[in-house]
Design a protein around this motif. Structure first.
Motif, PDB file in Angstrom:
ATOM      1  N   ASP A  24       0.829  -1.206   0.000  1.00 63.83           N
ATOM      2  CA  ASP A  24       0.000   0.000   0.000  1.00 63.83           C
ATOM      3  C   ASP A  24       0.864   1.256   0.000  1.00 63.83           C
ATOM      4  O   ASP A  24       0.561   2.237  -0.700  1.00 63.83           O
ATOM      5  N   GLY A  25       1.952   1.233   0.772  1.00 62.10           N
ATOM      6  CA  GLY A  25       2.845   2.395   0.818  1.00 62.10           C
ATOM      7  C   GLY A  25       3.503   2.669  -0.517  1.00 62.10           C
ATOM      8  O   GLY A  25       3.619   3.828  -0.947  1.00 62.10           O
ATOM      9  N   VAL A  26       3.934   1.620  -1.208  1.00 64.98           N
ATOM     10  CA  VAL A  26       4.553   1.790  -2.526  1.00 64.98           C
ATOM     11  C   VAL A  26       3.541   2.339  -3.523  1.00 64.98           C
ATOM     12  O   VAL A  26       3.836   3.258  -4.302  1.00 64.98           O
ATOM     13  N   LEU A  27       2.330   1.790  -3.517  1.00 67.54           N
ATOM     14  CA  LEU A  27       1.297   2.253  -4.436  1.00 67.54           C
ATOM     15  C   LEU A  27       0.931   3.707  -4.175  1.00 67.54           C
ATOM     16  O   LEU A  27       0.777   4.509  -5.119  1.00 67.54           O
ATOM     17  N   ILE A  28       0.827   4.078  -2.918  1.00 70.16           N
ATOM     18  CA  ILE A  28       0.516   5.465  -2.567  1.00 70.16           C
ATOM     19  C   ILE A  28       1.622   6.396  -3.026  1.00 70.16           C
ATOM     20  O   ILE A  28       1.366   7.482  -3.577  1.00 70.16           O
ATOM     21  N   SER A  29       2.877   5.999  -2.839  1.00 69.51           N
ATOM     22  CA  SER A  29       4.004   6.822  -3.276  1.00 69.51           C
ATOM     23  C   SER A  29       4.020   6.983  -4.797  1.00 69.51           C
ATOM     24  O   SER A  29       4.311   8.068  -5.310  1.00 69.51           O
ATOM     25  N   LEU A  30       3.718   5.917  -5.520  1.00 68.80           N
ATOM     26  CA  LEU A  30       3.688   5.984  -6.983  1.00 68.80           C
ATOM     27  C   LEU A  30       2.621   6.961  -7.465  1.00 68.80           C
ATOM     28  O   LEU A  30       2.884   7.812  -8.330  1.00 68.80           O
ATOM     29  N   ILE A  31       1.422   6.865  -6.911  1.00 67.86           N
ATOM     30  CA  ILE A  31       0.334   7.743  -7.341  1.00 67.86           C
ATOM     31  C   ILE A  31       0.613   9.197  -6.965  1.00 67.86           C
ATOM     32  O   ILE A  31       0.456  10.112  -7.785  1.00 67.86           O
ATOM     33  N   ALA A  32       1.045   9.417  -5.734  1.00 69.52           N
ATOM     34  CA  ALA A  32       1.323  10.785  -5.278  1.00 69.52           C
ATOM     35  C   ALA A  32       2.473  11.402  -6.061  1.00 69.52           C
ATOM     36  O   ALA A  32       2.417  12.578  -6.448  1.00 69.52           O
ATOM     37  N   GLY A  33       3.523  10.622  -6.326  1.00 69.94           N
ATOM     38  CA  GLY A  33       4.659  11.136  -7.084  1.00 69.94           C
ATOM     39  C   GLY A  33       4.289  11.477  -8.513  1.00 69.94           C
ATOM     40  O   GLY A  33       4.715  12.517  -9.046  1.00 69.94           O
ATOM     41  N   ALA A  34       3.502  10.628  -9.155  1.00 70.38           N
ATOM     42  CA  ALA A  34       3.083  10.890 -10.532  1.00 70.38           C
ATOM     43  C   ALA A  34       2.253  12.163 -10.624  1.00 70.38           C
ATOM     44  O   ALA A  34       2.470  13.012 -11.509  1.00 70.38           O
ATOM     45  N   ALA A  35       1.304  12.323  -9.717  1.00 71.80           N
ATOM     46  CA  ALA A  35       0.454  13.515  -9.714  1.00 71.80           C
ATOM     47  C   ALA A  35       1.265  14.776  -9.429  1.00 71.80           C
ATOM     48  O   ALA A  35       1.060  15.825 -10.067  1.00 71.80           O
ATOM     49  N   ALA A  36       2.182  14.693  -8.487  1.00 76.86           N
ATOM     50  CA  ALA A  36       3.008  15.854  -8.132  1.00 76.86           C
ATOM     51  C   ALA A  36       3.880  16.289  -9.302  1.00 76.86           C
ATOM     52  O   ALA A  36       3.983  17.484  -9.612  1.00 76.86           O
ATOM     53  N   GLY A  37       4.522  15.332  -9.960  1.00 77.67           N
ATOM     54  CA  GLY A  37       5.375  15.661 -11.097  1.00 77.67           C
ATOM     55  C   GLY A  37       4.599  16.246 -12.256  1.00 77.67           C
ATOM     56  O   GLY A  37       5.042  17.225 -12.887  1.00 77.67           O
ATOM     57  N   ALA A  38       3.432  15.684 -12.561  1.00 70.51           N
ATOM     58  CA  ALA A  38       2.618  16.183 -13.667  1.00 70.51           C
ATOM     59  C   ALA A  38       2.157  17.612 -13.428  1.00 70.51           C
ATOM     60  O   ALA A  38       2.231  18.469 -14.327  1.00 70.51           O
ATOM     61  N   LEU A  39       1.686  17.903 -12.228  1.00 70.33           N
ATOM     62  CA  LEU A  39       1.220  19.247 -11.910  1.00 70.33           C
ATOM     63  C   LEU A  39       2.354  20.259 -11.961  1.00 70.33           C
ATOM     64  O   LEU A  39       2.207  21.364 -12.515  1.00 70.33           O
ATOM     65  N   ALA A  40       3.495  19.895 -11.395  1.00 72.16           N
ATOM     66  CA  ALA A  40       4.628  20.829 -11.344  1.00 72.16           C
ATOM     67  C   ALA A  40       5.144  21.156 -12.740  1.00 72.16           C
ATOM     68  O   ALA A  40       5.361  22.338 -13.090  1.00 72.16           O
ATOM     69  N   LYS A  41       5.345  20.146 -13.583  1.00 68.83           N
ATOM     70  CA  LYS A  41       5.902  20.369 -14.915  1.00 68.83           C
ATOM     71  C   LYS A  41       4.929  21.086 -15.841  1.00 68.83           C
ATOM     72  O   LYS A  41       5.341  21.894 -16.682  1.00 68.83           O
ATOM     73  N   HIS A  68      -6.492   4.004   5.367  1.00 67.96           N
ATOM     74  CA  HIS A  68      -6.819   3.605   6.736  1.00 67.96           C
ATOM     75  C   HIS A  68      -8.331   3.505   6.935  1.00 67.96           C
ATOM     76  O   HIS A  68      -8.822   2.584   7.597  1.00 67.96           O
ATOM     77  N   LEU A  69      -9.085   4.444   6.359  1.00 62.13           N
ATOM     78  CA  LEU A  69     -10.539   4.402   6.484  1.00 62.13           C
ATOM     79  C   LEU A  69     -11.107   3.165   5.795  1.00 62.13           C
ATOM     80  O   LEU A  69     -11.988   2.494   6.331  1.00 62.13           O
ATOM     81  N   LYS A  70     -10.597   2.874   4.610  1.00 62.26           N
ATOM     82  CA  LYS A  70     -11.056   1.709   3.867  1.00 62.26           C
ATOM     83  C   LYS A  70     -10.726   0.425   4.623  1.00 62.26           C
ATOM     84  O   LYS A  70     -11.556  -0.499   4.727  1.00 62.26           O
TER      85      LYS A  70
END
Length: 373
Positions: free
Chosen positions: A76-93, A365-367
């Motif tokens: 779950d931690g790896v998947l969360i990091s992948l999604i958050a990192g992809a979104a952050a990079g796309a928005l910034a660039k 955590h809620l899920k």
């Protein structure tokens, strides 16, 4: 008429502190039918950390049950990091794409000196000739690269921090903090480099005389220049990403640590995270900028009409830039533009990553809580 035999009953008692758990099991009667007694449900004493258990299930069932949540949490931690990192990079660039294209055009040309006025003129001319969307030309290649790049970079950074045991158990491991950032940059850059080269090619050409699509970039390079060209400038990029990623992650993590020690808050708000990211971006860009110039020259040498010479190696490129343009106008050409776009991009990237990661963890955590209920 057959006799009804009295069933044999086996009773086992397990002490768990102040509680007794009794399980009753019945063996089969003589008529071949099986009668099962009611069994009380054991509490999970291992996960609760209770002591005093006198017996434990065989075959390591406790170890297996303990490892299962850990594996799930790691995934779950790896998947969360992948999604958050992809979104952050796309928005910034996407935010700084016009400034990025402007910077690249000045980086690869030695015949045009850089200034803010010249940068504005380039943006105005591009808009007048090709329209507003031309300011984001090459952004599709940027997205194709930055989404996996940022996802891999942030995720690998989390893993390298864990492997190198960065700042664990209250320690202050500054050297490991820098190394973890550098290794994260090398990991992500190595896996996505051809997309970076394609982005640079599209940024310095127009849609009429250059490449129309990202697919055409790879096709023309493969046919006209050979597949090795897709990795031209790779080592200059790796050498540059070591101080860039190392300094960026080191600065951001250090500022967050100092903030926690002074204020006592482990989660700074979005504005403070943006400021910390901006400082990290400015430091990282300054530390690696000369090698950024080198890699852009090497990536675009076949499409840069202003460059008559060929610079196949890092050393030759460095020497030519120094001899013909000097240190300030050569190695640091366009750096002031990077001091604007770099802090904006890195600030957005770091702060967005932290926000999205925290949000996704809360949802996870809620899920999980609903499933456990």
């Amino acid at each position: 008429m057959s006799l009804l035999e009295k069933p044999n009953i086996a009773v086992s008692m397990t002490s768990t502190g102040s509680q007794l758990t009794t399980s009753v099991a019945t063996v089969s009667a003589s008529n071949g039918t099986t009668i099962e007694g009611a069994a009380a449900e054991d509490e999970d004493d291992f996960s609760a950390g209770r002591k005093g258990t006198t017996s434990a299930p065989a075959n390591g069932s406790y170890n297996q049950s303990a490892k299962a949540p850990d594996v799930r949490n790691n995934l779950d931690g790896v998947l969360i990091s992948l999604i958050a990192g992809a979104a952050a990079g796309a928005l910034a660039k996407t935010t700084i794409a016009p400034l990025d294209r402007t910077k690249i055009n000045f980086q690869i040309r030695k015949d045009v000196p850089f200034s803010f006025q010249a940068s504005l003129n380039f943006l105005q001319q591009t808009y007048a000739k090709e329209g507003v969307l031309a300011l984001w030309r090459g952004n599709s290649a940027t997205m194709a690269r930055i989404v996996p790049y940022a996802a891999i970079q942030f995720t690998s950074h989390e893993q390298w921090r864990r492997i190198l045991q960065v700042d664990q158990n209250g320690t202050n491991t500054k050297g490991r903090r820098f190394v973890a950032g550098s290794l994260a940059g090398i990991t992500s850059q190595s896996l996505t480099y051809p997309l970076d080269l394609a982005r640079a090619r599209m940024a310095v050409t127009d849609r009429y005389t250059g490449y129309r699509t990202l697919r055409q970039v790879f096709a023309k390079i493969w046919v006209e220049e050979g597949p090795r060209t897709l990795f031209r400038g790779f080592w200059a990029t790796v050498l540059g990403v070591i101080p860039y990623a190392g300094t960026s992650f080191f600065t951001y993590e250090t500022l967050k640590r100092e903030y926690h020690e002074i204020v006592g808050n482990t989660k700074p708000n979005a504005l403070i995270s943006l400021a910390f990211g901006a400082a990290a971006g400015a430091a990282g860009q300054t530390a690696s900028y000369p090698l950024d110039i080198v890699r852009r020259r090497m990536q675009t040498m076949r499409v840069n009409v202003a460059s008559l010479e060929r610079c196949p190696t890092i050393l030759e490129t460095l020497i030519n830039i120094y001899r013909e343009e000097g240190i300030k106008n050569g190695f640091y050409k366009g750096l002031s533009m990077n001091w604007i776009k770099g802090p904006i991009a890195v600030g957005i990237s770091f702060s967005t990553y932290d926000l999205i990661k925290a949000w996704l963890r809360e949802l996870s955590h809620l899920k999980r809580g609903r499933i456990d209920q």
